[in-house]
Write an enzyme that holds these catalytic residues in place. Sequence first.
Site, short mmCIF file in Angstrom:
data_model
loop_
_atom_site.label_atom_id
_atom_site.label_comp_id
_atom_site.label_asym_id
_atom_site.label_seq_id
_atom_site.Cartn_x
_atom_site.Cartn_y
_atom_site.Cartn_z
N ILE A 9 0.83 -1.21 0.00
CA ILE A 9 0.00 0.00 0.00
C ILE A 9 0.86 1.26 0.00
O ILE A 9 0.42 2.32 -0.46
CB ILE A 9 -0.99 -0.01 1.18
CG1 ILE A 9 -2.17 0.96 0.91
CG2 ILE A 9 -0.30 0.31 2.50
CD1 ILE A 9 -3.33 0.79 1.87
N ASN A 22 -3.59 1.35 15.71
CA ASN A 22 -4.15 1.07 17.04
C ASN A 22 -4.53 2.42 17.65
O ASN A 22 -4.25 3.47 17.08
CB ASN A 22 -3.15 0.31 17.93
CG ASN A 22 -1.87 1.08 18.12
OD1 ASN A 22 -1.88 2.18 18.70
ND2 ASN A 22 -0.78 0.56 17.62
N GLY A 30 2.94 -4.64 10.99
CA GLY A 30 2.07 -4.81 9.82
C GLY A 30 2.01 -3.61 8.91
O GLY A 30 3.02 -2.92 8.68
N VAL A 31 0.82 -3.36 8.38
CA VAL A 31 0.70 -2.26 7.41
C VAL A 31 0.96 -0.92 8.09
O VAL A 31 1.54 -0.01 7.49
CB VAL A 31 -0.69 -2.30 6.72
CG1 VAL A 31 -1.83 -1.97 7.68
CG2 VAL A 31 -0.72 -1.38 5.51
N ASP A 32 0.59 -0.80 9.37
CA ASP A 32 0.84 0.45 10.11
C ASP A 32 2.35 0.72 10.17
O ASP A 32 2.81 1.83 9.95
CB ASP A 32 0.26 0.29 11.51
CG ASP A 32 -0.09 1.60 12.19
OD1 ASP A 32 -0.07 1.63 13.43
OD2 ASP A 32 -0.36 2.59 11.49
N GLY A 119 -4.97 -8.97 10.09
CA GLY A 119 -3.63 -9.45 10.46
C GLY A 119 -3.55 -9.70 11.95
O GLY A 119 -4.16 -10.63 12.49
N VAL A 120 -2.83 -8.84 12.64
CA VAL A 120 -2.64 -8.97 14.10
C VAL A 120 -3.98 -9.09 14.82
O VAL A 120 -4.13 -9.84 15.78
CB VAL A 120 -1.87 -7.73 14.62
CG1 VAL A 120 -1.94 -7.59 16.12
CG2 VAL A 120 -0.42 -7.80 14.16
N1 APR Z 1 0.59 -3.13 2.26
C1 APR Z 1 -0.67 -3.62 2.24
N2 APR Z 1 -1.16 -4.48 3.15
C2 APR Z 1 -0.31 -4.87 4.14
C3 APR Z 1 1.02 -4.41 4.23
C4 APR Z 1 1.47 -3.50 3.23
N3 APR Z 1 2.71 -3.00 3.23
N4 APR Z 1 1.61 -4.99 5.34
C5 APR Z 1 0.67 -5.79 5.89
N5 APR Z 1 -0.48 -5.73 5.17
C6 APR Z 1 -1.74 -6.44 5.39
C7 APR Z 1 -1.68 -7.71 6.19
O1 APR Z 1 -1.29 -8.80 5.37
C8 APR Z 1 -3.14 -7.84 6.62
O2 APR Z 1 -3.89 -8.47 5.60
O3 APR Z 1 -2.57 -5.59 6.17
C9 APR Z 1 -3.61 -6.38 6.73
C10 APR Z 1 -3.87 -5.88 8.14
O4 APR Z 1 -2.96 -6.50 9.04
P1 APR Z 1 -2.22 -5.66 10.21
O5 APR Z 1 -1.28 -4.71 9.60
O6 APR Z 1 -1.69 -6.66 11.18
O7 APR Z 1 -3.40 -4.80 10.89
P2 APR Z 1 -4.54 -5.25 11.90
O8 APR Z 1 -4.86 -6.70 11.80
O9 APR Z 1 -5.63 -4.24 11.70
O10 APR Z 1 -3.85 -5.02 13.33
C11 APR Z 1 -3.61 -3.69 13.75
O11 APR Z 1 -1.34 -4.15 14.30
O12 APR Z 1 0.41 -3.10 13.32
C12 APR Z 1 -0.39 -3.11 14.43
O13 APR Z 1 -0.41 -0.80 15.10
C13 APR Z 1 -1.20 -1.84 14.54
O14 APR Z 1 -1.91 -2.40 16.74
C14 APR Z 1 -2.32 -2.31 15.39
C15 APR Z 1 -2.58 -3.71 14.85
#
Ligand code: APR
Length: 165
Positions: A9, A22, A30-32, A119-120
């Site tokens: 992304i 969060n 992860g994506v964050d 994800g997480v």
């Molecule tokens: N681009 C697009 N999608 C991504 C990327 C990226 N660079 N990196 C990870 N993802 C996808 C993951 O594969 C997953 O399908 O983003 C989706 C969401 O996963 P997470 O990033 O783990 O987010 P979430 O499940 O909402 O958990 C949020 O995780 O990173 C921490 O600060 C965040 O505490 C919060 C929690």
Amino acid sequence: MIEVVLGDITEEHVDAIVTAANESLLGGGGVDGAIHAAAGPRLAEAGAAIAPCDPGDAKATPAFELDPPVRHIIHTVGPVWEGGADGEADVLASCYRRCLQVADELGVRSIAFPAIATGVYGFPSRLAATIAVETIRSTPTSVERIRLVAFDAQARDLLATAVGR
Ligand code: APR
């Protein structure tokens, strides 16, 4: 209006990208983590200044070091999956709805979403894809291009199936 793409992304060429944050808006993994790494340390400072963000809500900051045309990062907090009986589906739908409302307030014409909460936070990907597409389709918005960015092929296929329904 809804496109499904496989990729990172942080490489999207849209007005706004959505991060799955969060409540602290300080960044994480992860994506964050990827978006904070690309936008630079000012993103966490800007996030801290408007935190907390409630699950299901969305708040915008500038995109800082992300390249144009990206101007805004819209932070949204998904639900932690607890089995589905705690209103998780409604909170996830609210994430997509509030992001589009915030995008409209900013005059955003194109936006990219990650698969929020899958994800997480452990939200089942198939159900999340259905909620994402159904919510986007039922939310009036001036955003013309909506891109659902999958990070792996399985997520891409689930999103494409949901869009194809
Ligand atoms: N681009 C697009 N999608 C991504 C990327 C990226 N660079 N990196 C990870 N993802 C996808 C993951 O594969 C997953 O399908 O983003 C989706 C969401 O996963 P997470 O990033 O783990 O987010 P979430 O499940 O909402 O958990 C949020 O995780 O990173 C921490 O600060 C965040 O505490 C919060 C929690």
